[in-house]
Motif scaffolding. Structure first.
Motif, PDB file in Angstrom:
ATOM      1  N   ALA A 106       0.843  -1.201   0.000  1.00 48.08           N
ATOM      2  CA  ALA A 106       0.000   0.000   0.000  1.00 48.08           C
ATOM      3  C   ALA A 106       0.875   1.246   0.000  1.00 48.08           C
ATOM      4  O   ALA A 106       1.878   1.318   0.722  1.00 48.08           O
ATOM      5  CB  ALA A 106      -0.927   0.012   1.210  1.00 48.08           C
ATOM      6  N   ASN A 108      -0.874   4.362   0.134  1.00 43.75           N
ATOM      7  CA  ASN A 108      -1.821   5.421   0.482  1.00 43.75           C
ATOM      8  C   ASN A 108      -2.136   5.476   1.968  1.00 43.75           C
ATOM      9  O   ASN A 108      -3.160   6.021   2.373  1.00 43.75           O
ATOM     10  CB  ASN A 108      -3.122   5.236  -0.306  1.00 43.75           C
ATOM     11  CG  ASN A 108      -3.798   3.904  -0.016  1.00 43.75           C
ATOM     12  OD1 ASN A 108      -3.163   2.977   0.473  1.00 43.75           O
ATOM     13  ND2 ASN A 108      -5.079   3.804  -0.315  1.00 43.75           N
ATOM     14  N   VAL A 109      -1.257   4.910   2.794  1.00 38.59           N
ATOM     15  CA  VAL A 109      -1.494   4.873   4.237  1.00 38.59           C
ATOM     16  C   VAL A 109      -0.549   5.807   4.994  1.00 38.59           C
ATOM     17  O   VAL A 109      -0.933   6.452   5.959  1.00 38.59           O
ATOM     18  CB  VAL A 109      -1.355   3.429   4.763  1.00 38.59           C
ATOM     19  CG1 VAL A 109      -1.465   3.374   6.281  1.00 38.59           C
ATOM     20  CG2 VAL A 109      -2.416   2.531   4.121  1.00 38.59           C
ATOM     21  N   ARG A 180      -2.156   3.012  12.128  1.00 37.69           N
ATOM     22  CA  ARG A 180      -2.691   2.944  10.766  1.00 37.69           C
ATOM     23  C   ARG A 180      -2.313   1.647  10.073  1.00 37.69           C
ATOM     24  O   ARG A 180      -3.112   1.055   9.341  1.00 37.69           O
ATOM     25  CB  ARG A 180      -2.174   4.141   9.949  1.00 37.69           C
ATOM     26  CG  ARG A 180      -2.933   5.425  10.175  1.00 37.69           C
ATOM     27  CD  ARG A 180      -2.401   6.512   9.271  1.00 37.69           C
ATOM     28  NE  ARG A 180      -1.598   7.484  10.006  1.00 37.69           N
ATOM     29  CZ  ARG A 180      -0.727   8.314   9.438  1.00 37.69           C
ATOM     30  NH1 ARG A 180      -0.516   8.261   8.144  1.00 37.69           N
ATOM     31  NH2 ARG A 180      -0.067   9.191  10.169  1.00 37.69           N
ATOM     32  N   ILE A 181      -1.092   1.207  10.306  1.00 42.57           N
ATOM     33  CA  ILE A 181      -0.651  -0.055   9.708  1.00 42.57           C
ATOM     34  C   ILE A 181      -1.461  -1.216  10.275  1.00 42.57           C
ATOM     35  O   ILE A 181      -1.877  -2.122   9.534  1.00 42.57           O
ATOM     36  CB  ILE A 181       0.854  -0.258   9.936  1.00 42.57           C
ATOM     37  CG1 ILE A 181       1.651   0.783   9.137  1.00 42.57           C
ATOM     38  CG2 ILE A 181       1.275  -1.669   9.541  1.00 42.57           C
ATOM     39  CD1 ILE A 181       3.141   0.779   9.427  1.00 42.57           C
ATOM     40  N   THR A 183      -4.532  -1.117  11.399  1.00 42.11           N
ATOM     41  CA  THR A 183      -5.865  -1.040  10.790  1.00 42.11           C
ATOM     42  C   THR A 183      -5.844  -1.558   9.362  1.00 42.11           C
ATOM     43  O   THR A 183      -6.755  -2.290   8.929  1.00 42.11           O
ATOM     44  CB  THR A 183      -6.374   0.408  10.822  1.00 42.11           C
ATOM     45  OG1 THR A 183      -6.486   0.839  12.186  1.00 42.11           O
ATOM     46  CG2 THR A 183      -7.729   0.532  10.144  1.00 42.11           C
ATOM     47  N   LEU A 184      -4.805  -1.196   8.605  1.00 47.19           N
ATOM     48  CA  LEU A 184      -4.671  -1.650   7.221  1.00 47.19           C
ATOM     49  C   LEU A 184      -4.610  -3.177   7.151  1.00 47.19           C
ATOM     50  O   LEU A 184      -5.300  -3.799   6.321  1.00 47.19           O
ATOM     51  CB  LEU A 184      -3.398  -1.049   6.615  1.00 47.19           C
ATOM     52  CG  LEU A 184      -2.968  -1.559   5.245  1.00 47.19           C
ATOM     53  CD1 LEU A 184      -3.965  -1.139   4.176  1.00 47.19           C
ATOM     54  CD2 LEU A 184      -1.559  -1.059   4.900  1.00 47.19           C
TER      55      LEU A 184
END
Length: 312
Positions: A106, A108-109, A180-181, A183-184
């Motif tokens: 990804a 876009n994180v 955030r990671i 959650t991704l």
């Protein structure tokens, strides 16, 4: 849930030395099916709790680039792979243990600006020490820092001076990005994020072309994270520098039975995968420049959870 969207087919310093239990050789061998020749050599890195499983392959050629450095992904690129048989031998945790396995990338994180800020954090921390060889680590959780041929605890070694190196804002960004990671990964694999826990080792790495001085510096050997570290269920890498612009070599390589597939680092790029032997991997030797990244690891077992780092 994992969907196919692309082609597919710590340490406490020198006073503590631990031997890590060897994984089951037969189970490890099943991770590398096909024509590869496998040699198992268990290397216990003194004081850092890292075990490297070395393999000899008939070929080291890269046969497929999953994501190149020049690409910028607007959405995660996800590749499903069949879960290994290893999971039949591990304790299962509902809502977290992989039901479908895979790997993904990804862009876009985490922004490139945030990656550059974290790189400067790593540069400041690693300027306090650094390995005599080509690979150095900084672990904000345990305080472990490579220094010469050993590790020191920066929080004890530098005491109150550490606040002249790091700020509360540095740690806040680190914790936010880590969240955030998590959650991704949960969204990609269809997990309950609250059933995932940060685990060790989670650390910054700096790699250059300096010749290794100890086994600590030999980062390029193929391995399976679940075997090497035990607690890992999901592994992620956040890249802080650009392949081909800031360093050569250093690509991440998935070693599948029918091909070697690579992800080219790009600042702000997150590469993540289930940690079983379906994702045997290695990192190429860095040939020039300096490669920065953060390894962020997660476990399903609350007994192996670690807390977010905080300035003392």
């Amino acid at each position: 849930m994992v969907q196919r969207r692309g082609k597919s087919s710590t340490p406490e310093s020198s006073v503590i030395e631990k031997k890590i239990k060897r994984g089951n050789a037969q189970r490890q061998a099943s991770a590398w099916r096909g024509s590869q020749t496998v040699l198992f050599v268990c290397v216990a890195l003194a004081g850092c709790g890292i075990v490297g499983w070395l393999y000899l392959s008939q070929t080291d050629d890269i046969t497929e680039t999953l994501v190149s450095r020049s690409e910028v992904l607007s959405q995660p690129r996800i590749f499903t792979v069949q879960c290994s048989d290893d999971y039949e031998n591990y304790k299962r945790f509902p809502g977290c243990t992989p039901q479908k396995c895979g790997r993904a990338v990804a862009d876009n994180v985490v922004t490139r600006e945030e990656a550059h800020t974290l790189k400067r954090l790593a540069e400041r921390g690693l300027s306090l020490g650094g390995s005599d060889g080509g690979a150095s680590i900084l672990d904000l959780h345990s305080g472990a820092l490579s220094m010469g041929k050993k590790f020191v605890n920066i929080y004890r070694y530098f005491g109150d001076q550490i606040r002249d190196i790091f700020s509360e804002e540095d740690f806040e960004l680190y914790r936010d990005v880590r969240g955030r990671i998590q959650t991704l990964i949960a969204e990609t694999f269809g997990l309950n994020s609250s059933h995932m826990y940060l685990t060790k080792p989670t650390f910054f790495s700096r790699i250059n072309s300096t010749a290794p001085k100890t086994t600590h510096d030999e980062y390029w050997h193929p391995h399976v994270d679940k075997v090497t570290y035990g607690s890992f269920d999901y592994t992620s890498l956040l890249y802080l520098s650009d392949y081909g612009a800031e360093f050569g070599g250093g690509r991440f390589v998935f070693m599948d039975s029918n091909a070697n597939r690579t992800v080219e680092p790009r600042a702000g790029r997150v590469s993540f995968f289930s940690s079983g032997s379906e994702n045997l991997h290695r990192v190429e030797k860095v040939t020039w420049g300096t490669r920065y990244a953060i390894t962020v690891s997660f476990t399903c077992d609350p007994e192996h959870a670690i807390a977010n780092p905080a300035l003392p």
